[in-house]
Design a protein around this motif. Structure first.
Motif, PDB file in Angstrom:
ATOM      1  N   PRO A 134     -19.777  41.619 -10.846  1.00  0.00           N
ATOM      2  CA  PRO A 134     -21.231  41.452 -10.957  1.00  0.00           C
ATOM      3  C   PRO A 134     -21.999  41.767  -9.675  1.00  0.00           C
ATOM      4  O   PRO A 134     -23.204  41.979  -9.705  1.00  0.00           O
ATOM      5  N   LYS A 135     -21.286  41.836  -8.546  1.00  0.00           N
ATOM      6  CA  LYS A 135     -21.953  42.136  -7.277  1.00  0.00           C
ATOM      7  C   LYS A 135     -22.277  43.619  -7.137  1.00  0.00           C
ATOM      8  O   LYS A 135     -23.206  44.004  -6.426  1.00  0.00           O
ATOM      9  N   THR A 136     -21.485  44.464  -7.793  1.00  0.00           N
ATOM     10  CA  THR A 136     -21.695  45.911  -7.639  1.00  0.00           C
ATOM     11  C   THR A 136     -22.019  46.628  -8.952  1.00  0.00           C
ATOM     12  O   THR A 136     -22.482  47.760  -8.933  1.00  0.00           O
ATOM     13  N   ALA A 137     -21.777  45.963 -10.082  1.00  0.00           N
ATOM     14  CA  ALA A 137     -21.964  46.612 -11.385  1.00  0.00           C
ATOM     15  C   ALA A 137     -22.989  45.841 -12.221  1.00  0.00           C
ATOM     16  O   ALA A 137     -22.753  44.678 -12.563  1.00  0.00           O
ATOM     17  N   PRO A 138     -24.118  46.440 -12.552  1.00  0.00           N
ATOM     18  CA  PRO A 138     -25.158  45.755 -13.333  1.00  0.00           C
ATOM     19  C   PRO A 138     -24.669  45.205 -14.677  1.00  0.00           C
ATOM     20  O   PRO A 138     -25.141  44.159 -15.117  1.00  0.00           O
ATOM     21  N   TYR A 139     -23.712  45.865 -15.320  1.00  0.00           N
ATOM     22  CA  TYR A 139     -23.191  45.339 -16.586  1.00  0.00           C
ATOM     23  C   TYR A 139     -22.389  44.055 -16.354  1.00  0.00           C
ATOM     24  O   TYR A 139     -22.352  43.180 -17.213  1.00  0.00           O
ATOM     25  N   GLY A 140     -21.773  43.938 -15.204  1.00  0.00           N
ATOM     26  CA  GLY A 140     -21.079  42.706 -14.842  1.00  0.00           C
ATOM     27  C   GLY A 140     -22.072  41.579 -14.622  1.00  0.00           C
ATOM     28  O   GLY A 140     -21.857  40.443 -15.073  1.00  0.00           O
ATOM     29  N   ALA A 141     -23.190  41.904 -13.958  1.00  0.00           N
ATOM     30  CA  ALA A 141     -24.242  40.910 -13.735  1.00  0.00           C
ATOM     31  C   ALA A 141     -24.834  40.459 -15.068  1.00  0.00           C
ATOM     32  O   ALA A 141     -25.119  39.274 -15.268  1.00  0.00           O
ATOM     33  N   ALA A 142     -24.989  41.388 -16.011  1.00  0.00           N
ATOM     34  CA  ALA A 142     -25.528  41.065 -17.341  1.00  0.00           C
ATOM     35  C   ALA A 142     -24.561  40.153 -18.101  1.00  0.00           C
ATOM     36  O   ALA A 142     -24.989  39.249 -18.837  1.00  0.00           O
ATOM     37  N   ALA A 143     -23.257  40.374 -17.910  1.00  0.00           N
ATOM     38  CA  ALA A 143     -22.245  39.533 -18.560  1.00  0.00           C
ATOM     39  C   ALA A 143     -22.333  38.091 -18.051  1.00  0.00           C
ATOM     40  O   ALA A 143     -22.289  37.136 -18.834  1.00  0.00           O
ATOM     41  N   ILE A 144     -22.477  37.937 -16.743  1.00  0.00           N
ATOM     42  CA  ILE A 144     -22.598  36.599 -16.144  1.00  0.00           C
ATOM     43  C   ILE A 144     -23.863  35.903 -16.666  1.00  0.00           C
ATOM     44  O   ILE A 144     -23.839  34.724 -17.049  1.00  0.00           O
ATOM     45  N   GLU A 145     -24.970  36.645 -16.697  1.00  0.00           N
ATOM     46  CA  GLU A 145     -26.237  36.088 -17.175  1.00  0.00           C
ATOM     47  C   GLU A 145     -26.105  35.619 -18.629  1.00  0.00           C
ATOM     48  O   GLU A 145     -26.574  34.538 -19.002  1.00  0.00           O
ATOM     49  N   MET A 147     -23.340  34.698 -20.276  1.00  0.00           N
ATOM     50  CA  MET A 147     -22.496  33.498 -20.386  1.00  0.00           C
ATOM     51  C   MET A 147     -23.217  32.246 -19.897  1.00  0.00           C
ATOM     52  O   MET A 147     -23.052  31.165 -20.468  1.00  0.00           O
ATOM     53  N   LYS A 148     -24.037  32.391 -18.868  1.00  0.00           N
ATOM     54  CA  LYS A 148     -24.799  31.236 -18.372  1.00  0.00           C
ATOM     55  C   LYS A 148     -25.819  30.783 -19.412  1.00  0.00           C
ATOM     56  O   LYS A 148     -25.998  29.585 -19.638  1.00  0.00           O
ATOM     57  N   LYS A 149     -26.471  31.750 -20.053  1.00  0.00           N
ATOM     58  CA  LYS A 149     -27.470  31.400 -21.080  1.00  0.00           C
ATOM     59  C   LYS A 149     -26.806  30.743 -22.287  1.00  0.00           C
ATOM     60  O   LYS A 149     -27.396  29.899 -22.948  1.00  0.00           O
ATOM     61  N   VAL A 152     -21.472  28.848 -21.414  1.00  0.00           N
ATOM     62  CA  VAL A 152     -19.999  28.921 -21.423  1.00  0.00           C
ATOM     63  C   VAL A 152     -19.419  29.429 -20.096  1.00  0.00           C
ATOM     64  O   VAL A 152     -18.203  29.495 -19.947  1.00  0.00           O
ATOM     65  N   HIS A 153     -20.274  29.780 -19.160  1.00  0.00           N
ATOM     66  CA  HIS A 153     -19.813  30.413 -17.923  1.00  0.00           C
ATOM     67  C   HIS A 153     -18.770  29.579 -17.181  1.00  0.00           C
ATOM     68  O   HIS A 153     -17.684  30.059 -16.831  1.00  0.00           O
ATOM     69  N   ASP A 154     -19.091  28.325 -16.922  1.00  0.00           N
ATOM     70  CA  ASP A 154     -18.186  27.477 -16.121  1.00  0.00           C
ATOM     71  C   ASP A 154     -16.843  27.261 -16.811  1.00  0.00           C
ATOM     72  O   ASP A 154     -15.789  27.271 -16.176  1.00  0.00           O
ATOM     73  N   ALA A 155     -16.890  27.091 -18.125  1.00  0.00           N
ATOM     74  CA  ALA A 155     -15.655  26.849 -18.882  1.00  0.00           C
ATOM     75  C   ALA A 155     -14.747  28.081 -18.912  1.00  0.00           C
ATOM     76  O   ALA A 155     -13.522  27.954 -18.989  1.00  0.00           O
ATOM     77  N   LEU A 156     -15.361  29.270 -18.828  1.00  0.00           N
ATOM     78  CA  LEU A 156     -14.578  30.514 -18.953  1.00  0.00           C
ATOM     79  C   LEU A 156     -14.202  31.153 -17.613  1.00  0.00           C
ATOM     80  O   LEU A 156     -13.369  32.050 -17.570  1.00  0.00           O
ATOM     81  N   VAL A 173      -9.266  45.798 -21.235  1.00  0.00           N
ATOM     82  CA  VAL A 173      -9.264  45.410 -22.652  1.00  0.00           C
ATOM     83  C   VAL A 173      -8.505  46.437 -23.489  1.00  0.00           C
ATOM     84  O   VAL A 173      -7.697  46.083 -24.342  1.00  0.00           O
ATOM     85  N   ALA A 174      -8.751  47.715 -23.211  1.00  0.00           N
ATOM     86  CA  ALA A 174      -8.119  48.791 -23.992  1.00  0.00           C
ATOM     87  C   ALA A 174      -6.599  48.750 -23.888  1.00  0.00           C
ATOM     88  O   ALA A 174      -5.886  49.077 -24.848  1.00  0.00           O
ATOM     89  N   THR A 175      -6.083  48.332 -22.728  1.00  0.00           N
ATOM     90  CA  THR A 175      -4.628  48.296 -22.511  1.00  0.00           C
ATOM     91  C   THR A 175      -4.000  46.954 -22.898  1.00  0.00           C
ATOM     92  O   THR A 175      -2.790  46.783 -22.802  1.00  0.00           O
ATOM     93  N   GLY A 176      -4.841  45.986 -23.286  1.00  0.00           N
ATOM     94  CA  GLY A 176      -4.315  44.684 -23.693  1.00  0.00           C
ATOM     95  C   GLY A 176      -4.102  43.707 -22.557  1.00  0.00           C
ATOM     96  O   GLY A 176      -3.579  42.612 -22.754  1.00  0.00           O
ATOM     97  N   ASN A 177      -4.488  44.085 -21.332  1.00  0.00           N
ATOM     98  CA  ASN A 177      -4.355  43.160 -20.206  1.00  0.00           C
ATOM     99  C   ASN A 177      -5.365  42.018 -20.297  1.00  0.00           C
ATOM    100  O   ASN A 177      -5.215  40.990 -19.638  1.00  0.00           O
ATOM    101  N   ALA A 178      -6.408  42.227 -21.082  1.00  0.00           N
ATOM    102  CA  ALA A 178      -7.354  41.153 -21.423  1.00  0.00           C
ATOM    103  C   ALA A 178      -7.607  41.250 -22.923  1.00  0.00           C
ATOM    104  O   ALA A 178      -7.741  42.352 -23.455  1.00  0.00           O
ATOM    105  N   GLU A 179      -7.626  40.105 -23.590  1.00  0.00           N
ATOM    106  CA  GLU A 179      -7.811  40.128 -25.046  1.00  0.00           C
ATOM    107  C   GLU A 179      -9.195  40.626 -25.449  1.00  0.00           C
ATOM    108  O   GLU A 179      -9.377  41.210 -26.508  1.00  0.00           O
ATOM    109  N   LEU A 180     -10.179  40.360 -24.578  1.00  0.00           N
ATOM    110  CA  LEU A 180     -11.539  40.788 -24.858  1.00  0.00           C
ATOM    111  C   LEU A 180     -12.301  40.921 -23.543  1.00  0.00           C
ATOM    112  O   LEU A 180     -11.809  40.492 -22.488  1.00  0.00           O
ATOM    113  N   GLY A 181     -13.480  41.507 -23.606  1.00  0.00           N
ATOM    114  CA  GLY A 181     -14.245  41.674 -22.377  1.00  0.00           C
ATOM    115  C   GLY A 181     -15.647  42.182 -22.643  1.00  0.00           C
ATOM    116  O   GLY A 181     -15.960  42.687 -23.730  1.00  0.00           O
ATOM    117  N   PHE A 182     -16.495  42.015 -21.633  1.00  0.00           N
ATOM    118  CA  PHE A 182     -17.854  42.547 -21.694  1.00  0.00           C
ATOM    119  C   PHE A 182     -17.840  43.976 -21.158  1.00  0.00           C
ATOM    120  O   PHE A 182     -17.466  44.212 -19.999  1.00  0.00           O
TER     121      PHE A 182
END
Length: 249
Positions: A134-145, A147-149, A152-156, A173-182
């Motif tokens: 989220p510090k360098t990628a706007p889509y990461g910042a949008a994901a954090i925003e 989850m906070k709204k 669920v942010h703190d729990a995840l 996500v595509a390789t299965g290293n994460a089950e899901l993602g923003f």
């Protein structure tokens, strides 16, 4: 003799076309990889100019540009970074414009993992959640925003797997290293539908609009090919390509 003259004429034409054609270095936000590859190919066909593309995180490109990287056109994943470059006199005057408005999506490569309301985030029944830094990628910042709204942010947070940019977040996500993602909708969407797996298109009210601005950098202010690419991005042909990947204007 006539044949020789004709051949000479063709060679002169080719030489002139080659002299007019130019190559430009373009920094492109990672979410815009697929559409920009398509646009660059059409741009070269239509103008003869070749756009050499580099993909990455907007924040990293900002650092590189301010340190003298040889980019001539910059397509960011936000509007703040180009505005900052404008204030620092690092762009050609009057060249900043919004080329697309991006959308965030919660995505899994597997069908049935992500429901159409994003309730999976509240259940938390998964081990890893991918997102871009989220510090360098706007889509990461949008994901954090988002989850906070949703509260669920703190729990995840302990489940976060951070990619350097949105391409890497998608790859996890595509390789299965994460089950899901923003990820960016453009990475999993084409011609009106999600291309694979399961997804929830995050409602726009959960994050600040991702207005993506493009600029011609100051070093290329007198370079016709750079200015031509900026104009080409506003064309009906480019907009049609952009729209097929789920972006708005």
């Amino acid at each position: 003799m006539k044949l020789l003259s004709k051949l000479l004429f063709v060679l002169i034409l080719a030489a002139n076309a080659s002299a007019r054609a130019d190559e430009i270095q373009v920094a492109v936000a990672a979410n815009f990889t697929a559409p920009m590859q398509q646009i660059a190919a059409e741009f070269e066909k239509d103008t003869g100019h070749k756009a050499v593309l580099s993909f990455g995180a907007t924040g990293k490109f900002y650092a590189q540009i301010t340190n003298g990287a040889p980019f001539e056109v910059f397509l960011a994943a936000d509007d703040e970074t180009p505005a900052k470059l404008e204030k620092e006199y690092l762009i050609a005057p009057h060249t900043r414009f919004t080329y697309a408005i991006g959308k965030l999506v919660l995505w899994s490569a597997k069908p049935g993992v992500v429901d159409d309301k994003g309730e999976v985030l509240k259940k938390g029944d998964f081990k890893h959640l991918s997102l871009a830094n989220p510090k360098t990628a706007p889509y990461g910042a949008a994901a954090i925003e988002t989850m906070k709204k949703l509260g669920v942010h703190d729990a995840l947070q302990a489940k976060f797997v951070q990619g350097e940019n949105i391409s890497q977040a998608h790859q996890f996500v595509a390789t299965g290293n994460a089950e899901l993602g923003f990820v960016a909708l453009s990475q999993v969407y084409k011609d009106g539908k999600i291309t694979s797996g399961s997804a929830w298109i995050v409602p726009a009210e959960l994050y600040q609009p991702i207005r993506q601005d493009a600029v011609v950098l100051a070093k290329a202010k007198n370079k016709p090919a750079a200015l031509a690419l900026a104009e080409y991005l506003k064309s009906a042909k480019a907009k049609a390509i952009i729209k097929t990947y789920g972006y708005e204007f």
